[in-house]
Design an enzyme around this catalytic site. Structure first.
Site, PDB file in Angstrom:
ATOM      1  N   SER A   1       0.825  -1.211   0.000  1.00  0.00           N
ATOM      2  CA  SER A   1       0.000   0.000   0.000  1.00  0.00           C
ATOM      3  C   SER A   1       0.859   1.260   0.000  1.00  0.00           C
ATOM      4  O   SER A   1       2.015   1.249   0.421  1.00  0.00           O
ATOM      5  CB  SER A   1      -0.913   0.017   1.230  1.00  0.00           C
TER       6      SER A   1
HETATM    7  N1  SAH Z   1      -0.285  -5.246   4.109  1.00  0.00           N
HETATM    8  C1  SAH Z   1       0.458  -5.527   2.892  1.00  0.00           C
HETATM    9  C2  SAH Z   1      -0.313  -5.224   1.620  1.00  0.00           C
HETATM   10  C3  SAH Z   1      -1.480  -6.112   1.467  1.00  0.00           C
HETATM   11  S1  SAH Z   1      -2.093  -6.344  -0.167  1.00  0.00           S
HETATM   12  C4  SAH Z   1       1.794  -4.852   2.896  1.00  0.00           C
HETATM   13  O1  SAH Z   1       2.136  -4.156   3.863  1.00  0.00           O
HETATM   14  O2  SAH Z   1       2.541  -5.053   1.932  1.00  0.00           O
HETATM   15  C5  SAH Z   1      -3.389  -7.467   0.298  1.00  0.00           C
HETATM   16  C6  SAH Z   1      -2.906  -8.838   0.634  1.00  0.00           C
HETATM   17  O3  SAH Z   1      -4.003  -9.587   1.165  1.00  0.00           O
HETATM   18  C7  SAH Z   1      -2.399  -9.642  -0.557  1.00  0.00           C
HETATM   19  O4  SAH Z   1      -1.121 -10.085  -0.274  1.00  0.00           O
HETATM   20  C8  SAH Z   1      -3.380 -10.801  -0.655  1.00  0.00           C
HETATM   21  O5  SAH Z   1      -2.783 -11.998  -1.113  1.00  0.00           O
HETATM   22  C9  SAH Z   1      -3.823 -10.928   0.781  1.00  0.00           C
HETATM   23  N2  SAH Z   1      -5.081 -11.653   1.005  1.00  0.00           N
HETATM   24  C10 SAH Z   1      -6.212 -11.654   0.257  1.00  0.00           C
HETATM   25  N3  SAH Z   1      -7.147 -12.438   0.803  1.00  0.00           N
HETATM   26  C11 SAH Z   1      -6.620 -12.957   1.945  1.00  0.00           C
HETATM   27  C12 SAH Z   1      -7.090 -13.861   2.939  1.00  0.00           C
HETATM   28  N4  SAH Z   1      -8.322 -14.389   2.883  1.00  0.00           N
HETATM   29  N5  SAH Z   1      -6.266 -14.174   3.979  1.00  0.00           N
HETATM   30  C13 SAH Z   1      -5.024 -13.641   4.047  1.00  0.00           C
HETATM   31  N6  SAH Z   1      -4.516 -12.793   3.127  1.00  0.00           N
HETATM   32  C14 SAH Z   1      -5.300 -12.459   2.082  1.00  0.00           C
END
Ligand code: SAH
Length: 212
Positions: free
Chosen positions: A58
């Site tokens: 993000s």
């Molecule tokens: N917080 C992260 C950015 C997150 S992007 C950072 O600091 O880089 C959103 C993430 O959520 C992605 O990696 C995606 O694979 C994950 N995601 C999506 N659905 C999910 C689920 N049900 N459980 C865990 N992670 C999930």
């Protein structure tokens, strides 16, 4: 913005950052450790950067804003849904300190490995990355003082509400696949009291309580 210092000055000048402890956490973590090598020059740009698995790390100001909204105290136990690069988890780890713990869940195997490597590089020891469907929370380490969801949710997943302590705070982008409102919720006597912190766009949450 090309450096960590430029970003910090921008946040201070515009009154975006309100807490010295949080500023220090951002100064202690190198974002370049969490972006792919071809994006190193963009580590301090205030925009999202692609990471493996079609996800993004993000925008720094979004990470800051969500972190501030969580009102973290040292020693707390925090659950993150969506580890991605591990950057948000690293920032949280500095705020909970060595007596606290961050449990971060990721549903894409490639990203679990990527985040673990990044956190190791940054010498972060109080983050546990778990490969699981985080839309169901993570019962094994519950209850949590704080919960942060960094993927777009159709609604706040019920298991997360259950796994949040009373007086705990949860923050999650809630809405459609293409646009969400950042919801800050406080659990008071078992019920969520919510406020809306504005519009955002995140990658969709997968899993049982996600968009699939
Ligand atoms: N917080 C992260 C950015 C997150 S992007 C950072 O600091 O880089 C959103 C993430 O959520 C992605 O990696 C995606 O694979 C994950 N995601 C999506 N659905 C999910 C689920 N049900 N459980 C865990 N992670 C999930």
């Amino acid at each position: 913005m090309n450096s960590k210092q430029d970003l910090a000055e921008y946040w201070i000048r515009n009154g975006i950052i309100t807490d010295r402890r949080i500023l220090k956490a951002f100064q202690d973590i190198k974002r370049e450790d969490f972006v792919p090598s071809e994006y190193k020059l963009h580590a301090y740009g205030d925009y999202p950067v692609p990471i493996p698995g079609g996800a993004t790390i993000s925008q720094p100001t979004t990470v800051l804003m969500m972190t501030q909204a969580l009102e973290i105290k040292s020693g707390q136990r925090v659950l993150e849904v969506g580890t991605g690069s591990g950057y948000q988890a690293a920032i949280l780890s500095k705020l909970v300190g060595s007596k606290g713990k961050v449990i971060s869940t990721e549903v894409v195997k490639e990203l679990e490995d990527y985040a673990k490597r990044n956190l190791q590089k940054a010498e972060i020891k109080n983050v546990k990355v778990v490969f699981t469907d985080g839309s169901r929370g993570y019962e094994k380490e519950a209850p949590y003082d704080r919960i942060i969801v960094t993927a777009a949710c159709p609604s706040i997943p019920e298991p997360l509400v259950k796994q949040l302590k009373d007086d705990g705070i949860l923050i999650a982008p809630v809405g459609s696949r293409s646009s969400q409102e950042m919801i800050k919720a406080k659990k008071i006597k078992g019920k969520l009291v919510t406020e809306n912190l504005g519009d955002f766009m995140f990658v969709p949450l997968q899993g049982e309580f996600g968009f699939d």
